[in-house]
Design an enzyme around this catalytic site. Structure first.
Site, PDB file in Angstrom:
ATOM      1  N   GLU A 102      -9.312 -10.889  -7.625  1.00  0.00           N
ATOM      2  CA  GLU A 102      -8.371  -9.780  -7.404  1.00  0.00           C
ATOM      3  C   GLU A 102      -7.190  -9.864  -8.371  1.00  0.00           C
ATOM      4  O   GLU A 102      -6.705  -8.837  -8.847  1.00  0.00           O
ATOM      5  CB  GLU A 102      -7.910  -9.774  -5.940  1.00  0.00           C
ATOM      6  N   ASN A 128      -1.946   0.072   6.868  1.00  0.00           N
ATOM      7  CA  ASN A 128      -1.447  -1.205   7.402  1.00  0.00           C
ATOM      8  C   ASN A 128      -0.535  -1.931   6.406  1.00  0.00           C
ATOM      9  O   ASN A 128      -0.363  -3.142   6.461  1.00  0.00           O
ATOM     10  CB  ASN A 128      -2.609  -2.091   7.879  1.00  0.00           C
ATOM     11  N   LYS A 176       0.818  -1.217   0.000  1.00  0.00           N
ATOM     12  CA  LYS A 176       0.000   0.000   0.000  1.00  0.00           C
ATOM     13  C   LYS A 176       0.858   1.276   0.000  1.00  0.00           C
ATOM     14  O   LYS A 176       2.065   1.230   0.278  1.00  0.00           O
ATOM     15  CB  LYS A 176      -0.923  -0.027   1.216  1.00  0.00           C
ATOM     16  N   HIS A 202      -2.127  -5.540   1.610  1.00  0.00           N
ATOM     17  CA  HIS A 202      -3.423  -6.203   1.469  1.00  0.00           C
ATOM     18  C   HIS A 202      -3.157  -7.593   0.908  1.00  0.00           C
ATOM     19  O   HIS A 202      -2.239  -7.770   0.111  1.00  0.00           O
ATOM     20  CB  HIS A 202      -4.325  -5.434   0.486  1.00  0.00           C
ATOM     21  N   TYR A 210     -12.398  -2.514  -3.950  1.00  0.00           N
ATOM     22  CA  TYR A 210     -12.834  -2.753  -2.562  1.00  0.00           C
ATOM     23  C   TYR A 210     -14.360  -2.815  -2.436  1.00  0.00           C
ATOM     24  O   TYR A 210     -14.880  -2.584  -1.353  1.00  0.00           O
ATOM     25  CB  TYR A 210     -12.300  -1.638  -1.664  1.00  0.00           C
TER      26      TYR A 210
HETATM   27  P1  CMP Z   1      -7.260  -4.703   3.723  1.00  0.00           P
HETATM   28  O1  CMP Z   1      -6.737  -6.075   3.973  1.00  0.00           O
HETATM   29  O2  CMP Z   1      -6.690  -3.952   2.575  1.00  0.00           O
HETATM   30  O3  CMP Z   1      -8.849  -4.800   3.501  1.00  0.00           O
HETATM   31  C1  CMP Z   1      -9.692  -3.699   3.728  1.00  0.00           C
HETATM   32  C2  CMP Z   1      -9.025  -2.600   4.487  1.00  0.00           C
HETATM   33  O4  CMP Z   1      -9.876  -1.700   5.149  1.00  0.00           O
HETATM   34  C3  CMP Z   1      -8.168  -3.173   5.605  1.00  0.00           C
HETATM   35  O5  CMP Z   1      -7.050  -3.835   5.039  1.00  0.00           O
HETATM   36  C4  CMP Z   1      -7.867  -1.926   6.427  1.00  0.00           C
HETATM   37  O6  CMP Z   1      -6.715  -1.248   5.985  1.00  0.00           O
HETATM   38  C5  CMP Z   1      -9.093  -1.036   6.137  1.00  0.00           C
HETATM   39  N1  CMP Z   1      -9.900  -0.783   7.332  1.00  0.00           N
HETATM   40  C6  CMP Z   1     -10.141   0.417   7.865  1.00  0.00           C
HETATM   41  N2  CMP Z   1     -10.937   0.326   8.945  1.00  0.00           N
HETATM   42  C7  CMP Z   1     -11.209  -0.988   9.109  1.00  0.00           C
HETATM   43  C8  CMP Z   1     -11.971  -1.742  10.054  1.00  0.00           C
HETATM   44  N3  CMP Z   1     -12.631  -1.138  11.068  1.00  0.00           N
HETATM   45  N4  CMP Z   1     -12.014  -3.085   9.917  1.00  0.00           N
HETATM   46  C9  CMP Z   1     -11.368  -3.702   8.887  1.00  0.00           C
HETATM   47  N5  CMP Z   1     -10.631  -3.041   7.947  1.00  0.00           N
HETATM   48  C10 CMP Z   1     -10.548  -1.701   8.065  1.00  0.00           C
END
Ligand code: CMP
Length: 136
Positions: A129, A115, A12, A118, A52
């Site tokens: 995906e 974070n 990311k 993904h 998403y």
């Molecule tokens: P990712 O694995 O990319 O999938 C969806 C993303 O939403 C997740 O990582 C997080 O970075 C983001 N996100 C933000 N808020 C939340 C939340 N409360 N719960 C889960 N994912 C979240």
């Protein structure tokens, strides 16, 4: 039993910006995942929203799409034995606060949004995906 799978991984914007791409790629390679394809791209907010879409009803959806389109990302096809689960283990919990030691999100994650990576969560989503980013 050996189950060779492919999964989609995204490095990311927060991690690309901090020049962590090679470190994260090496972590995958050193943990038995092959990088079958990789490209650095910059998606539009509309493309992020399509990617998403499973999260469209969530309160964080708009911020999530803005964030993914805020800077360059690296999308990769990872391949290996049980690649989907293995990649999820190597990433660690979604929220870096809860991520296990020696996981990507524990080492590099800044917040639940930033974070760092993904990864696909199921065989069906991995197929979708991968197709989304690698159409041919
Ligand atoms: P990712 O694995 O990319 O999938 C969806 C993303 O939403 C997740 O990582 C997080 O970075 C983001 N996100 C933000 N808020 C939340 C939340 N409360 N719960 C889960 N994912 C979240």
């Amino acid at each position: 039993m050996n189950k060779i799978e492919q999964t989609l991984s995204i490095i990311k914007p927060d991690a690309v910006e901090r020049n962590l791409t090679d470190e994260i790629k090496n972590f995958f390679i050193n943990n038995k995942l092959k990088i079958k394809d990789s490209k650095k791209i910059h998606v539009t907010k509309d493309e992020a929203a399509e990617f998403y879409r499973v999260h469209q009803t969530k309160p964080f959806y708009n911020d999530l799409c803005s964030y993914l389109s805020s800077g360059p990302i690296v999308v990769m096809i990872l391949e290996g034995d049980n690649a989907i689960l293995l990649n999820r283990k190597l990433m660690g919990a979604t929220d870096p606060k809860n991520a296990e030691e020696n996981t990507i999100r524990k080492k590099y994650g800044i917040s639940i949004d930033k974070n760092s990576v993904h990864g696909s969560d199921s065989i069906d989503n991995a197929k979708k995906e991968i197709k989304f980013f690698f159409k041919n």
